[in-house]
Motif scaffolding. Sequence first.
Motif, PDB file in Angstrom:
ATOM      1  N   ASP A 302       0.826  -1.225   0.000  1.00  0.00           N
ATOM      2  CA  ASP A 302       0.000   0.000   0.000  1.00  0.00           C
ATOM      3  C   ASP A 302       0.852   1.264   0.000  1.00  0.00           C
ATOM      4  O   ASP A 302       0.458   2.285  -0.560  1.00  0.00           O
ATOM      5  CB  ASP A 302      -0.934   0.006   1.211  1.00  0.00           C
ATOM      6  CG  ASP A 302      -2.052  -1.016   1.082  1.00  0.00           C
ATOM      7  OD1 ASP A 302      -2.320  -1.439  -0.062  1.00  0.00           O
ATOM      8  OD2 ASP A 302      -2.650  -1.395   2.108  1.00  0.00           O
ATOM      9  N   GLU A 303       2.012   1.195   0.637  1.00  0.00           N
ATOM     10  CA  GLU A 303       2.904   2.360   0.655  1.00  0.00           C
ATOM     11  C   GLU A 303       3.398   2.686  -0.755  1.00  0.00           C
ATOM     12  O   GLU A 303       3.494   3.852  -1.142  1.00  0.00           O
ATOM     13  CB  GLU A 303       4.088   2.098   1.578  1.00  0.00           C
ATOM     14  CG  GLU A 303       5.055   3.279   1.660  1.00  0.00           C
ATOM     15  CD  GLU A 303       6.235   2.990   2.555  1.00  0.00           C
ATOM     16  OE1 GLU A 303       7.348   3.472   2.237  1.00  0.00           O
ATOM     17  OE2 GLU A 303       6.054   2.282   3.585  1.00  0.00           O
ATOM     18  N   HIS A 307       2.633   6.101  -2.814  1.00  0.00           N
ATOM     19  CA  HIS A 307       3.758   6.922  -3.265  1.00  0.00           C
ATOM     20  C   HIS A 307       3.672   7.212  -4.762  1.00  0.00           C
ATOM     21  O   HIS A 307       4.026   8.314  -5.206  1.00  0.00           O
ATOM     22  CB  HIS A 307       5.077   6.216  -2.942  1.00  0.00           C
ATOM     23  CG  HIS A 307       6.298   7.022  -3.275  1.00  0.00           C
ATOM     24  ND1 HIS A 307       6.796   7.991  -2.425  1.00  0.00           N
ATOM     25  CD2 HIS A 307       7.107   7.012  -4.371  1.00  0.00           C
ATOM     26  CE1 HIS A 307       7.874   8.539  -2.984  1.00  0.00           C
ATOM     27  NE2 HIS A 307       8.078   7.970  -4.162  1.00  0.00           N
ATOM     28  N   PHE A 308       3.213   6.220  -5.546  1.00  0.00           N
ATOM     29  CA  PHE A 308       3.173   6.379  -7.002  1.00  0.00           C
ATOM     30  C   PHE A 308       1.758   6.646  -7.534  1.00  0.00           C
ATOM     31  O   PHE A 308       1.541   6.635  -8.746  1.00  0.00           O
ATOM     32  CB  PHE A 308       3.765   5.139  -7.682  1.00  0.00           C
ATOM     33  CG  PHE A 308       5.249   5.009  -7.505  1.00  0.00           C
ATOM     34  CD1 PHE A 308       6.115   5.668  -8.359  1.00  0.00           C
ATOM     35  CD2 PHE A 308       5.773   4.261  -6.464  1.00  0.00           C
ATOM     36  CE1 PHE A 308       7.496   5.560  -8.197  1.00  0.00           C
ATOM     37  CE2 PHE A 308       7.153   4.148  -6.289  1.00  0.00           C
ATOM     38  CZ  PHE A 308       8.015   4.801  -7.153  1.00  0.00           C
ATOM     39  N   SER A 309       0.818   6.855  -6.612  1.00  0.00           N
ATOM     40  CA  SER A 309      -0.581   7.142  -7.000  1.00  0.00           C
ATOM     41  C   SER A 309      -1.096   6.114  -8.009  1.00  0.00           C
ATOM     42  O   SER A 309      -1.584   6.439  -9.097  1.00  0.00           O
ATOM     43  CB  SER A 309      -0.681   8.560  -7.603  1.00  0.00           C
ATOM     44  OG  SER A 309      -0.258   9.527  -6.680  1.00  0.00           O
ATOM     45  N   LEU A 315      -0.863  -2.077  -9.852  1.00  0.00           N
ATOM     46  CA  LEU A 315       0.488  -2.480  -9.456  1.00  0.00           C
ATOM     47  C   LEU A 315       0.675  -3.986  -9.639  1.00  0.00           C
ATOM     48  O   LEU A 315       1.720  -4.432 -10.134  1.00  0.00           O
ATOM     49  CB  LEU A 315       0.733  -2.087  -7.998  1.00  0.00           C
ATOM     50  CG  LEU A 315       2.146  -2.379  -7.466  1.00  0.00           C
ATOM     51  CD1 LEU A 315       3.160  -1.476  -8.137  1.00  0.00           C
ATOM     52  CD2 LEU A 315       2.198  -2.220  -5.947  1.00  0.00           C
ATOM     53  N   GLN A 316      -0.330  -4.749  -9.245  1.00  0.00           N
ATOM     54  CA  GLN A 316      -0.268  -6.203  -9.423  1.00  0.00           C
ATOM     55  C   GLN A 316      -0.082  -6.552 -10.892  1.00  0.00           C
ATOM     56  O   GLN A 316       0.738  -7.400 -11.253  1.00  0.00           O
ATOM     57  CB  GLN A 316      -1.560  -6.849  -8.886  1.00  0.00           C
ATOM     58  CG  GLN A 316      -1.778  -6.712  -7.390  1.00  0.00           C
ATOM     59  CD  GLN A 316      -1.003  -7.729  -6.579  1.00  0.00           C
ATOM     60  OE1 GLN A 316      -0.307  -8.574  -7.124  1.00  0.00           O
ATOM     61  NE2 GLN A 316      -1.135  -7.661  -5.261  1.00  0.00           N
ATOM     62  N   LYS A 328       4.545  -8.100  -3.597  1.00  0.00           N
ATOM     63  CA  LYS A 328       4.987  -8.526  -2.269  1.00  0.00           C
ATOM     64  C   LYS A 328       6.072  -9.591  -2.373  1.00  0.00           C
ATOM     65  O   LYS A 328       7.055  -9.579  -1.621  1.00  0.00           O
ATOM     66  CB  LYS A 328       3.793  -9.053  -1.470  1.00  0.00           C
ATOM     67  CG  LYS A 328       4.132  -9.399  -0.031  1.00  0.00           C
ATOM     68  CD  LYS A 328       2.892  -9.798   0.753  1.00  0.00           C
ATOM     69  CE  LYS A 328       3.246 -10.127   2.198  1.00  0.00           C
ATOM     70  NZ  LYS A 328       2.050 -10.524   2.980  1.00  0.00           N
ATOM     71  N   GLN A 329       5.896 -10.514  -3.313  1.00  0.00           N
ATOM     72  CA  GLN A 329       6.901 -11.569  -3.487  1.00  0.00           C
ATOM     73  C   GLN A 329       8.220 -10.975  -3.979  1.00  0.00           C
ATOM     74  O   GLN A 329       9.295 -11.393  -3.542  1.00  0.00           O
ATOM     75  CB  GLN A 329       6.400 -12.617  -4.480  1.00  0.00           C
ATOM     76  CG  GLN A 329       7.350 -13.795  -4.647  1.00  0.00           C
ATOM     77  CD  GLN A 329       6.836 -14.816  -5.639  1.00  0.00           C
ATOM     78  OE1 GLN A 329       5.669 -14.806  -6.017  1.00  0.00           O
ATOM     79  NE2 GLN A 329       7.709 -15.694  -6.090  1.00  0.00           N
TER      80      GLN A 329
END
Length: 387
Positions: A302-303, A307-309, A315-316, A328-329
């Motif tokens: 989440d951070e 940070h990158f909006s 993101l995934q 996460k991995q």
Amino acid sequence: MYNKTTSAYFLKYGKITDSFRDHKEFKKKTIRITDKKVASLTMYDQPVYVEMVDGMAIIVIADADQNFEHQLFVIHRNFKVYPDQHFSFITLTSSSTINLYMNPNTRRRSQDINKPIVYEPIRPNLMISEICAYYYMVKSPGYKFFGESHRYFELSFVDSGTLETNVEGVEFTLNNYDLLLYGPNQYHTQEIKSNEPCSYLTIIFESDIKDYASIINRVFHCPREYYQILDKFVKMTTSPLPYAKDLMISFIQELILHLLQYDLEEHITKPSTPIHQHFENELLEEILAYINEKIYEPLPVDEICDHFSISRSSLQNLFRDNLKVAPKQYINEAKLAKSKVLIKKSENTISEISSMLGFNSIHYFSRKFTHRYNITPSEYAKKIYED
């Protein structure tokens, strides 16, 4: 991929039916097929019904109006072929038996074709017959192996650090994620010339690779796909599963096949447009730099999104499409890789390294490290010290 006679593409030439069973006047002709190619086609002036009796076969149908351009359909269920279609059969198995049903007064005509139609069975082009040995080594600066040659193939993959190798008088340098394959009877040496330790995987195996000249005496920088294959190989070395050793052989075979077509493969997944690709490359580069910058801190996904909006799903998708891994991995892999570097430097205790990299506890760090590398952090440190 093959089409079947039940597919919509076949409707141009015939259709699925069992109606021939209602016509007692039809004559039956039994054909035994043993060929994997056809040099002539047959045409009937009335519908012909096809019944598969034994084995598996393909019906080859060619269009006379288009210079006998042919289509292949795997026979699935009983069907009829419309009149005036040029067709023949090729067996997929060692032999096949087919019954043809037709009106007694049906007329038949044969047509030779200029170039035989050949079915190529799917068979392996190479086999790994034996894995003779495999080692994961961590060598300190100054290490030198004075050389050997043997009749097997030998693969070296550098996990971390730099390995210098001399093959038949030619020098090669392998850095992180580089791989080199030694051919049979090639004399080779290995040496650590840098000031950092080097860890690398060696696999010695016997194979019938015939065209290996293009993949020996060459340094390959492994894309993530290759690294994942080797990772699965390593995991199987300690697996209790009954077919773990078979999987080890299949993973090495898969890797060699990739190397043989390395120059033809695309090693980066490309989005739909160049503009999109450029955007993803820049964004991903910034995110990876941010992760590296924050490697010594706890870093929730989440951070990164804040940070990158960027949304969590975006993101995934970015990581999945370009790196084939979840964010996460990737973060965990980066932290564990960094931990190996820190352990090699021997400037901090295992507990300090765990804390430096933002793990909740040394027990959690140790569990993650052991799961990833099949060795505990303390055993890894001891191995470096011993070497």
